[in-house]
Write an enzyme that holds these catalytic residues in place. Structure first.
Site, PDB file in Angstrom:
ATOM      1  N   ASP A  48       0.849  -1.208   0.000  1.00  0.00           N
ATOM      2  CA  ASP A  48       0.000   0.000   0.000  1.00  0.00           C
ATOM      3  C   ASP A  48       0.883   1.257   0.000  1.00  0.00           C
ATOM      4  O   ASP A  48       0.660   2.184  -0.793  1.00  0.00           O
ATOM      5  CB  ASP A  48      -0.883   0.059   1.255  1.00  0.00           C
ATOM      6  CG  ASP A  48      -1.786  -1.153   1.433  1.00  0.00           C
ATOM      7  OD1 ASP A  48      -3.005  -0.988   1.525  1.00  0.00           O
ATOM      8  OD2 ASP A  48      -1.271  -2.288   1.500  1.00  0.00           O
ATOM      9  N   GLU A  71      -5.302   7.452   0.599  1.00  0.00           N
ATOM     10  CA  GLU A  71      -5.680   6.757   1.834  1.00  0.00           C
ATOM     11  C   GLU A  71      -4.554   6.751   2.875  1.00  0.00           C
ATOM     12  O   GLU A  71      -4.805   6.931   4.062  1.00  0.00           O
ATOM     13  CB  GLU A  71      -6.090   5.305   1.540  1.00  0.00           C
ATOM     14  CG  GLU A  71      -6.482   4.570   2.825  1.00  0.00           C
ATOM     15  CD  GLU A  71      -6.845   3.110   2.656  1.00  0.00           C
ATOM     16  OE1 GLU A  71      -6.910   2.624   1.513  1.00  0.00           O
ATOM     17  OE2 GLU A  71      -7.061   2.455   3.692  1.00  0.00           O
ATOM     18  N   ASP A 143      -6.601   5.271  -3.893  1.00  0.00           N
ATOM     19  CA  ASP A 143      -6.545   4.130  -2.978  1.00  0.00           C
ATOM     20  C   ASP A 143      -5.469   3.206  -3.554  1.00  0.00           C
ATOM     21  O   ASP A 143      -5.697   2.537  -4.565  1.00  0.00           O
ATOM     22  CB  ASP A 143      -7.909   3.426  -2.934  1.00  0.00           C
ATOM     23  CG  ASP A 143      -8.002   2.452  -1.780  1.00  0.00           C
ATOM     24  OD1 ASP A 143      -6.942   2.000  -1.309  1.00  0.00           O
ATOM     25  OD2 ASP A 143      -9.136   2.147  -1.362  1.00  0.00           O
ATOM     26  N   ILE A 145      -4.039   0.436  -2.579  1.00  0.00           N
ATOM     27  CA  ILE A 145      -4.564  -0.940  -2.634  1.00  0.00           C
ATOM     28  C   ILE A 145      -5.942  -0.878  -1.996  1.00  0.00           C
ATOM     29  O   ILE A 145      -6.072  -0.668  -0.791  1.00  0.00           O
ATOM     30  CB  ILE A 145      -3.681  -1.958  -1.879  1.00  0.00           C
ATOM     31  CG1 ILE A 145      -2.317  -2.111  -2.551  1.00  0.00           C
ATOM     32  CG2 ILE A 145      -4.393  -3.315  -1.826  1.00  0.00           C
ATOM     33  CD1 ILE A 145      -1.424  -3.196  -1.951  1.00  0.00           C
ATOM     34  N   ASP A 146      -6.962  -1.037  -2.805  1.00  0.00           N
ATOM     35  CA  ASP A 146      -8.326  -1.124  -2.285  1.00  0.00           C
ATOM     36  C   ASP A 146      -8.624  -2.595  -2.095  1.00  0.00           C
ATOM     37  O   ASP A 146      -8.396  -3.402  -2.998  1.00  0.00           O
ATOM     38  CB  ASP A 146      -9.296  -0.484  -3.283  1.00  0.00           C
ATOM     39  CG  ASP A 146     -10.734  -0.551  -2.789  1.00  0.00           C
ATOM     40  OD1 ASP A 146     -10.941  -0.469  -1.566  1.00  0.00           O
ATOM     41  OD2 ASP A 146     -11.635  -0.677  -3.628  1.00  0.00           O
ATOM     42  N   THR A 148      -7.359  -4.324   0.848  1.00  0.00           N
ATOM     43  CA  THR A 148      -6.071  -4.859   1.332  1.00  0.00           C
ATOM     44  C   THR A 148      -6.240  -6.289   1.862  1.00  0.00           C
ATOM     45  O   THR A 148      -5.357  -7.128   1.693  1.00  0.00           O
ATOM     46  CB  THR A 148      -5.485  -3.935   2.430  1.00  0.00           C
ATOM     47  OG1 THR A 148      -5.390  -2.625   1.878  1.00  0.00           O
ATOM     48  CG2 THR A 148      -4.104  -4.386   2.865  1.00  0.00           C
ATOM     49  N   HIS A 235     -17.678  -4.880   6.561  1.00  0.00           N
ATOM     50  CA  HIS A 235     -17.737  -3.750   5.630  1.00  0.00           C
ATOM     51  C   HIS A 235     -19.125  -3.510   5.051  1.00  0.00           C
ATOM     52  O   HIS A 235     -19.398  -2.452   4.533  1.00  0.00           O
ATOM     53  CB  HIS A 235     -16.754  -3.967   4.462  1.00  0.00           C
ATOM     54  CG  HIS A 235     -15.327  -3.933   4.888  1.00  0.00           C
ATOM     55  ND1 HIS A 235     -14.285  -4.162   4.034  1.00  0.00           N
ATOM     56  CD2 HIS A 235     -14.760  -3.667   6.094  1.00  0.00           C
ATOM     57  CE1 HIS A 235     -13.142  -4.054   4.689  1.00  0.00           C
ATOM     58  NE2 HIS A 235     -13.411  -3.764   5.937  1.00  0.00           N
ATOM     59  N   SER A 259     -12.970  -5.014  -2.881  1.00  0.00           N
ATOM     60  CA  SER A 259     -12.493  -3.865  -3.656  1.00  0.00           C
ATOM     61  C   SER A 259     -13.459  -3.346  -4.715  1.00  0.00           C
ATOM     62  O   SER A 259     -14.515  -3.926  -4.971  1.00  0.00           O
ATOM     63  CB  SER A 259     -11.141  -4.146  -4.313  1.00  0.00           C
ATOM     64  OG  SER A 259     -11.305  -4.783  -5.563  1.00  0.00           O
ATOM     65  N   LYS A 262     -15.594  -4.863  -7.876  1.00  0.00           N
ATOM     66  CA  LYS A 262     -17.047  -5.097  -7.982  1.00  0.00           C
ATOM     67  C   LYS A 262     -17.676  -4.158  -9.017  1.00  0.00           C
ATOM     68  O   LYS A 262     -18.560  -4.554  -9.765  1.00  0.00           O
ATOM     69  CB  LYS A 262     -17.726  -4.897  -6.612  1.00  0.00           C
ATOM     70  CG  LYS A 262     -17.366  -5.969  -5.585  1.00  0.00           C
ATOM     71  CD  LYS A 262     -18.188  -5.861  -4.314  1.00  0.00           C
ATOM     72  CE  LYS A 262     -17.657  -4.904  -3.286  1.00  0.00           C
ATOM     73  NZ  LYS A 262     -16.350  -5.238  -2.700  1.00  0.00           N
ATOM     74  N   ARG A 276     -24.242  -2.284  -1.079  1.00  0.00           N
ATOM     75  CA  ARG A 276     -23.296  -2.160   0.045  1.00  0.00           C
ATOM     76  C   ARG A 276     -23.972  -1.364   1.146  1.00  0.00           C
ATOM     77  O   ARG A 276     -23.944  -0.134   1.162  1.00  0.00           O
ATOM     78  CB  ARG A 276     -22.048  -1.433  -0.451  1.00  0.00           C
ATOM     79  CG  ARG A 276     -20.940  -1.250   0.575  1.00  0.00           C
ATOM     80  CD  ARG A 276     -19.806  -0.435  -0.031  1.00  0.00           C
ATOM     81  NE  ARG A 276     -18.678  -0.278   0.848  1.00  0.00           N
ATOM     82  CZ  ARG A 276     -17.665  -1.134   0.938  1.00  0.00           C
ATOM     83  NH1 ARG A 276     -17.635  -2.203   0.177  1.00  0.00           N
ATOM     84  NH2 ARG A 276     -16.667  -0.926   1.774  1.00  0.00           N
ATOM     85  N   ASP A 289     -12.765   5.066  -2.141  1.00  0.00           N
ATOM     86  CA  ASP A 289     -13.333   3.720  -2.286  1.00  0.00           C
ATOM     87  C   ASP A 289     -14.462   3.663  -3.323  1.00  0.00           C
ATOM     88  O   ASP A 289     -14.935   2.571  -3.652  1.00  0.00           O
ATOM     89  CB  ASP A 289     -13.880   3.222  -0.941  1.00  0.00           C
ATOM     90  CG  ASP A 289     -12.770   2.685  -0.039  1.00  0.00           C
ATOM     91  OD1 ASP A 289     -11.810   2.100  -0.575  1.00  0.00           O
ATOM     92  OD2 ASP A 289     -12.876   2.856   1.188  1.00  0.00           O
TER      93      ASP A 289
HETATM   94  N1  LIG Z   1     -16.851  -0.508   8.600  1.00  0.00           N
HETATM   95  C1  LIG Z   1     -16.667  -0.354   7.309  1.00  0.00           C
HETATM   96  N2  LIG Z   1     -17.727  -0.208   6.491  1.00  0.00           N
HETATM   97  C2  LIG Z   1     -17.571  -0.071   5.174  1.00  0.00           C
HETATM   98  N3  LIG Z   1     -16.357  -0.048   4.565  1.00  0.00           N
HETATM   99  C3  LIG Z   1     -15.269  -0.178   5.325  1.00  0.00           C
HETATM  100  C4  LIG Z   1     -15.363  -0.343   6.733  1.00  0.00           C
HETATM  101  N4  LIG Z   1     -14.110  -0.466   7.207  1.00  0.00           N
HETATM  102  C5  LIG Z   1     -13.279  -0.368   6.162  1.00  0.00           C
HETATM  103  N5  LIG Z   1     -13.978  -0.184   5.026  1.00  0.00           N
HETATM  104  C6  LIG Z   1     -13.508   0.025   3.661  1.00  0.00           C
HETATM  105  O1  LIG Z   1     -13.814  -1.097   2.879  1.00  0.00           O
HETATM  106  C7  LIG Z   1     -12.833  -1.184   1.865  1.00  0.00           C
HETATM  107  C8  LIG Z   1     -12.787  -2.541   1.320  1.00  0.00           C
HETATM  108  O2  LIG Z   1     -14.087  -2.951   1.130  1.00  0.00           O
HETATM  109  P1  LIG Z   1     -14.411  -3.866  -0.035  1.00  0.00           P
HETATM  110  O3  LIG Z   1     -15.723  -3.518  -0.601  1.00  0.00           O
HETATM  111  O4  LIG Z   1     -13.243  -3.913  -0.883  1.00  0.00           O
HETATM  112  O5  LIG Z   1     -14.424  -5.277   0.266  1.00  0.00           O
HETATM  113  S1  LIG Z   1     -14.619  -6.141   1.446  1.00  0.00           S
HETATM  114  O6  LIG Z   1     -15.712  -5.584   2.229  1.00  0.00           O
HETATM  115  O7  LIG Z   1     -13.344  -6.112   2.186  1.00  0.00           O
HETATM  116  O8  LIG Z   1     -14.919  -7.433   0.903  1.00  0.00           O
HETATM  117  C9  LIG Z   1     -11.596  -0.823   2.586  1.00  0.00           C
HETATM  118  O9  LIG Z   1     -10.683  -0.320   1.631  1.00  0.00           O
HETATM  119  P2  LIG Z   1      -9.122  -0.598   1.843  1.00  0.00           P
HETATM  120  O10 LIG Z   1      -8.752  -0.041   3.201  1.00  0.00           O
HETATM  121  O11 LIG Z   1      -8.538   0.202   0.733  1.00  0.00           O
HETATM  122  O12 LIG Z   1      -8.907  -2.052   1.714  1.00  0.00           O
HETATM  123  C10 LIG Z   1     -12.028   0.217   3.582  1.00  0.00           C
HETATM  124  O13 LIG Z   1     -11.800   1.530   3.133  1.00  0.00           O
HETATM  125 MG   LIG Z   2     -10.292   1.016  -0.145  1.00  0.00          MG
HETATM  126 MG   LIG Z   3      -6.624   0.879   0.516  1.00  0.00          MG
HETATM  127 MG   LIG Z   4      -7.126   0.445   3.994  1.00  0.00          MG
END
Ligand SMILES: Nc1ncnc2c1ncn2[C@@H]1O[C@H](COP(=O)(O)OS(=O)(=O)O)[C@@H](OP(=O)(O)O)[C@H]1O
Ligand SMILES: [Mg+2]
Ligand SMILES: [Mg+2]
Ligand SMILES: [Mg+2]
Length: 351
Positions: A48, A71, A143, A145-146, A148, A235, A259, A262, A276, A289
């Protein structure tokens, strides 16, 4: 006449491509202590940090006046106790920046052999992502790495970069190193980038740049609607999605992946609706995101709103403020999903 945002698109593609190559190669070499846990308990890896350093270095050279909402930040990596991790990030970022020039890359981008940056320059590049966002002006959102957690599992993740002008997304890229190029060949070639420019449509290009396919969301064949949804129960409220499935008589299993991949899969018809819903913790969604994905859906003829039917507001800062619960789908199904979501919310006494 060149199209609006042609240079921004070229530079963004170069940046996302190099970051995708970096993250793929990091995955194969990642060792256990190269992942940290952030204050919000989410993971962050050397991948990241170094991907953010690379993208911001490239953007900083081509568009020195543009702020970036990224991020990650380098505060932890500047601490003496993390000097080993910092050295690793610097080595990885410089490896990516000095790789030979590829398609669409010109020497004025400051890339290729001999273009190493100093540790301080790379830490500063990461921290160029500290912009607070806002209603006016132009800014990038990144982002690195979306997903992670998906990255760590060897599943889907994405390098996501978007350009926002006066609170509206005008250019978006979603680089998916692990996504099959063709949906009907899950074991075939992997690695694609979704690219969208406002008013100019969307395309899927291969990571190597040898193939480009224009995208429009295909209509859903009746009886075949299915969800694209998160992997992580923390999430998104996956039980809520089950209730919507009941209300809409959806029988096909959901496609779960991490990520903004989708949104790419929705745009090319691998699933009918990305739903979502929040888990009730008060978490505010972040602009990086959803920026690329939201424009992708709209340019492909679809609709994206929050659970009340409001459009997403990218001009409020680093988060999406009061936009809770996202519904992205083709025009033919968005309305019925929104109605079902509102019915299900009413059942549990929520709005
Ligand atoms: N509580 C909560 N609710 C909603 N979203 C959150 C939450 N916590 C984290 N995040 C964010 O979710 C990003 C990843 O979500 P994704 O849709 O990729 O996928 S998954 O939920 O992990 O399957 C993830 O992105 P990355 O940090 O870049 O991986 C987060 O920004
Ligand atoms: Mg993300
Ligand atoms: Mg990220
Ligand atoms: Mg992150």
């Amino acid at each position: 006449m060149t199209l609006p945002y042609a240079f921004e698109k070229q530079v963004a593609l170069v940046a996302v491509r190099r970051a995708c190559a970096l993250t793929s190669s990091v995955f194969n070499r990642l060792v256990k202590n190269e992942t940290l846990t952030k204050g919000d308990k989410s993971p962050v890896t050397v991948g990241d940090y170094s991907a953010q350093a690379v993208v911001n270095t490239i953007l900083g050279r081509a568009f020195p006046a543009d702020p970036i909402v990224g991020e990650e930040d380098a505060a932890e990596m500047r601490q003496e106790s993390n000097s080993e991790l910092k050295n690793r990030i610097i080595a990885l970022a410089n490896e990516a920046l000095t790789a030979p020039l590829g398609p669409g890359e010109t020497s004025d981008l400051g890339l290729g052999p001999g273009q190493e940056r100093t540790p301080e320059e790379l830490m500063d590049a990461i921290d160029r992502g500290g912009d607070q966002g806002g209603r006016t002006g132009r800014r990038w959102t990144l982002d690195p790495i979306d997903g992670t957690k998906g990255f760590l599992r060897g599943g889907q993740y994405a390098v996501c970069l978007a350009l926002i002008v006066d609170g509206k997304v005008v250019l978006g890229l979603i680089g998916c190193p692990n996504l099959p190029v063709k949906s009907d060949e899950p074991n075939g070639r992997k690695g694609c980038i979704f690219v969208v420019v406002k008013g100019q449509g969307a395309e899927q290009v291969t990571l190597s740049g040898d193939r480009s396919v224009p995208l429009t969301i295909p209509p859903v064949v009746p009886g075949t609607l299915n969800f694209l949804e998160s992997v992580e129960a923390a999430h998104a409220d996956l039980a809520f999605n089950n209730r919507i499935s009941e209300l809409l008589n959806i029988t096909r299993a959901p496609a779960r992946m991490d990520s903004q991949a989708k949104y790419g899969c929705l745009a090319r018809g691998d699933g009918g609706v990305y739903l979502r819903m929040p888990t009730g913790t008060g978490y505010r969604e972040k602009i990086w995101d959803h920026a690329s994905g939201s424009l992708l859906v709209e340019e492909c003829g679809g609709i994206i709103t929050d659970s009340r039917g409001k459009s997403l507001d990218f001009g409020l800062g680093r988060s999406l403020g009061e936009n809770y619960g996202f519904i992205a789908a083709g025009k033919d199904v968005h309305g019925q999903v929104l109605a079902a979501v509102q019915q299900a919310l009413a059942e549990i006494g929520r709005k």
